[in-house]
Design an enzyme around this catalytic site. Structure first.
Site, PDB file in Angstrom:
ATOM      1  N   SER A 267       0.898  -1.225   0.092  1.00 36.89           N
ATOM      2  CA  SER A 267       0.019  -0.141   0.130  1.00 36.89           C
ATOM      3  C   SER A 267       0.876   1.136  -0.047  1.00 36.89           C
ATOM      4  O   SER A 267       2.132   1.253   0.490  1.00 36.89           O
ATOM      5  CB  SER A 267      -0.937   0.252   1.181  1.00 36.89           C
ATOM      6  OG  SER A 267      -0.148   0.326   2.451  1.00 36.89           O
ATOM      7  N   LYS A 268       0.276   2.356  -0.425  1.00 33.26           N
ATOM      8  CA  LYS A 268       0.962   3.544  -0.748  1.00 33.26           C
ATOM      9  C   LYS A 268       1.739   4.131   0.737  1.00 33.26           C
ATOM     10  O   LYS A 268       2.600   4.734   0.530  1.00 33.26           O
ATOM     11  CB  LYS A 268       0.357   4.660  -1.214  1.00 33.26           C
ATOM     12  CG  LYS A 268      -0.960   4.463  -2.131  1.00 33.26           C
ATOM     13  CD  LYS A 268      -1.728   5.703  -2.656  1.00 33.26           C
ATOM     14  CE  LYS A 268      -2.817   5.715  -2.485  1.00 33.26           C
ATOM     15  NZ  LYS A 268      -3.875   4.864  -3.472  1.00 33.26           N
ATOM     16  N   ARG A 269       0.943   3.650   1.815  1.00 34.04           N
ATOM     17  CA  ARG A 269       1.385   4.325   3.143  1.00 34.04           C
ATOM     18  C   ARG A 269       2.729   3.491   3.225  1.00 34.04           C
ATOM     19  O   ARG A 269       3.487   4.402   4.109  1.00 34.04           O
ATOM     20  CB  ARG A 269       0.495   3.975   3.957  1.00 34.04           C
ATOM     21  CG  ARG A 269      -0.456   5.056   4.338  1.00 34.04           C
ATOM     22  CD  ARG A 269      -1.602   4.905   5.192  1.00 34.04           C
ATOM     23  NE  ARG A 269      -2.586   3.765   4.615  1.00 34.04           N
ATOM     24  CZ  ARG A 269      -2.738   2.537   5.256  1.00 34.04           C
ATOM     25  NH1 ARG A 269      -2.284   2.467   6.521  1.00 34.04           N
ATOM     26  NH2 ARG A 269      -3.656   1.723   4.734  1.00 34.04           N
TER      27      ARG A 269
END
Ligand code: GLU
Length: 457
Positions: free
Chosen positions: A254-256
């Site tokens: 995920s982007k995080r």
């Protein structure tokens, strides 16, 4: 069997090509090539609410940059054009109507308010949010009349209550779903757009896709697709679901936690060949365990059945390592050109060539060229050095051994400290390429300009 044809069917709903889609693209491409088949791109842009402007162009640009060529696609056309679903609406409508005529689908006139209430009621009872089949009971003549009168409708598939739907997954074996748990899925929306399920089945059939290789997040949709194939009376392509990529902590990529867009890896100075090589190792191993291999080598050894179902870990540190290997083993001329282009011709080619030998062993990404060698091109803020050092260097000959002797003579027991003092003054940093070699390249005049003596302060 007919010629192998594979595809990816990205939706332009994100910033760019997701690294997970790059992974499935690679597998599809390699598999097609291994069988002298074709790999194509179809853009699934039917979810109008999630559409992102420019995403399609960026997806295609990223595939080109990665070096995953496709034989047909929205930008290059092909025998089954158009390859953009929003331009094929009449085809889906015709097919949806065909299923209505065969009683495998029906018009549904339920209002969003009713569906909402129904969903809430089901939720309160902890039941899955499935359509209750109200409109299935409407007599077909009546529903046709309502459609003709201009009433708003969607088309739903008519899933039988009995039986099970089974499919064979090339990687995972047989997977079965009880039909009673399969929703009467909307296949054509009220705006005339198909949902994913209808679009994907109709197009994979028309475009003669023989193998559907996609991420495991689509497994739960597959029984609906199998039913649609049955309703139409079509052969089901071979199906394989690859595991989705994970962060090192096993959570979904995920982007995080990590960059997820291919363009971000490009901007950080990762090389397409290294990215492909690393992606290839995600759930597949080169026979004999070799880490570094080309796509062509992979093609010669690849078998879909050898893909593992364990969660593949996408570790950017390992990718960095692999990228460093590619940098180290690249011909210097080629690496120079790549760096020149990476920095938009900002640094003179000749100078890149001169400094590269000092960096090539430590550079893991192209962006590190600037981190490591930026000082050759841009003077750091001035730092003084002790005056004895400057004076000694002023009269030193300018080659590695002479400078070393000069500096050691000044330093006595403090060699480490003095070398650091000089490094910081000349490069602005405490780490970097070998110092004396760097001074040779900078030259005497430039070096002395960078090191005013502290006596003069
Ligand atoms: N449009 C789907 C996606 O966004 C395609 C899934 C599939 O390959 O069937 O990935």
């Amino acid at each position: 069997m007919s010629a192998v044809r594979t595809r990816i069917a990205p939706s332009p709903t994100g910033q760019d090509l997701h690294i997970g889609n790059a992974y499935t693209a690679l597998i599809n491409y390699v598999f097609a090539r291994a069988h002298n088949g074709q790999f194509i791109i179809r853009v699934e842009d039917t979810d109008r609410t999630r559409l992102v402007t420019g995403a399609e162009d960026r997806i295609l640009a990223s595939l080109r940059w990665l070096g995953i060529p496709y034989a047909e696609g929205p930008d290059i056309g092909g025998p089954f054009a158009p390859y953009r679903q929003s331009e094929r609406l009449d085809i889906y409508k015709k097919h949806a109507e065909e299923l209505v005529a065969k009683n495998h689908a029906y018009y549904c006139f339920c209002t969003p308010q009713r569906l909402d209430q129904m969903r809430k009621d089901l939720e309160a009872k902890h039941l899955p949010p499935m359509y209750d089949g109200l409109c299935k009971k409407i007599d077909s003549k009546k529903s046709k009349k309502r459609v003709a009168a201009g009433e708003k409708y969607v088309i739903r598939m008519n899933v039988p209550d009995e039986g099970t739907t089974i499919f064979h997954d090339v990687i995972r074996g047989d997977i079965s779903f009880a039909n009673i748990l399969i929703d009467d899925q909307v296949i054509l929306k009220s705006d005339g757009f198909p949902t994913y399920h209808l679009g994907v089945v109709v197009d994979d059939h028309i475009m003669k896709i023989t193998h559907i290789i996609r991420g495991e997040e689509w497994i739960s949709s597959t029984p609906k697709h199998i039913l649609l194939y049955k309703f139409f009376g079509w052969d089901v392509p071979l199906i394989a679901h690859v595991s989705v990529l994970r962060n090192p902590d096993r959570t979904k990529l995920s982007k995080r936690k990590n960059p997820v867009w291919v363009s971000e890896y490009k901007a950080k100075g990762f090389l397409p060949d290294a990215i492909k090589n690393y992606l290839a190792t995600m759930a597949w191993s080169y026979p004999g365990g070799q880490d570094i291999f080309s796509v062509d080598e992979m093609i010669s050894k690849f078998r879909l059945e050898d893909i593992q179902t364990t969660a593949p870990i996408f570790d950017t540190e390992k990718l960095r390592w692999m990228n460093g290997e590619y940098i180290r083993h690249m011909k210097s001329e080629k690496l120079k050109n790549i760096i020149y282009e990476f920095y938009n011709k900002k640094y003179p080619e000749k100078q890149i060539e001169t400094v590269l030998p000092l960096l090539v062993e430590r550079m893991k990404t192209l962006a590190e060229f600037e981190t490591l060698a930026g000082f050759f091109f841009v003077r750091p803020p001035k730092h003084a050095v002790r005056s004895e050092l400057r004076t000694a260097l002023e009269s030193s000959e300018w080659n590695h051994d002479a400078m070393e002797k000069t500096i050691r003579d000044v330093a006595g027991a403090n060699a480490k400290e003095i070398f650091m003092e000089l490094r910081v003054a000349v490069t602005g940093k405490t780490v970097g390429p070998p110092l004396l070699e760097s001074l040779e390249i900078l030259g005497k005049e430039e070096t002395l300009t960078r090191i005013p003596s502290s006596a003069g302060r």
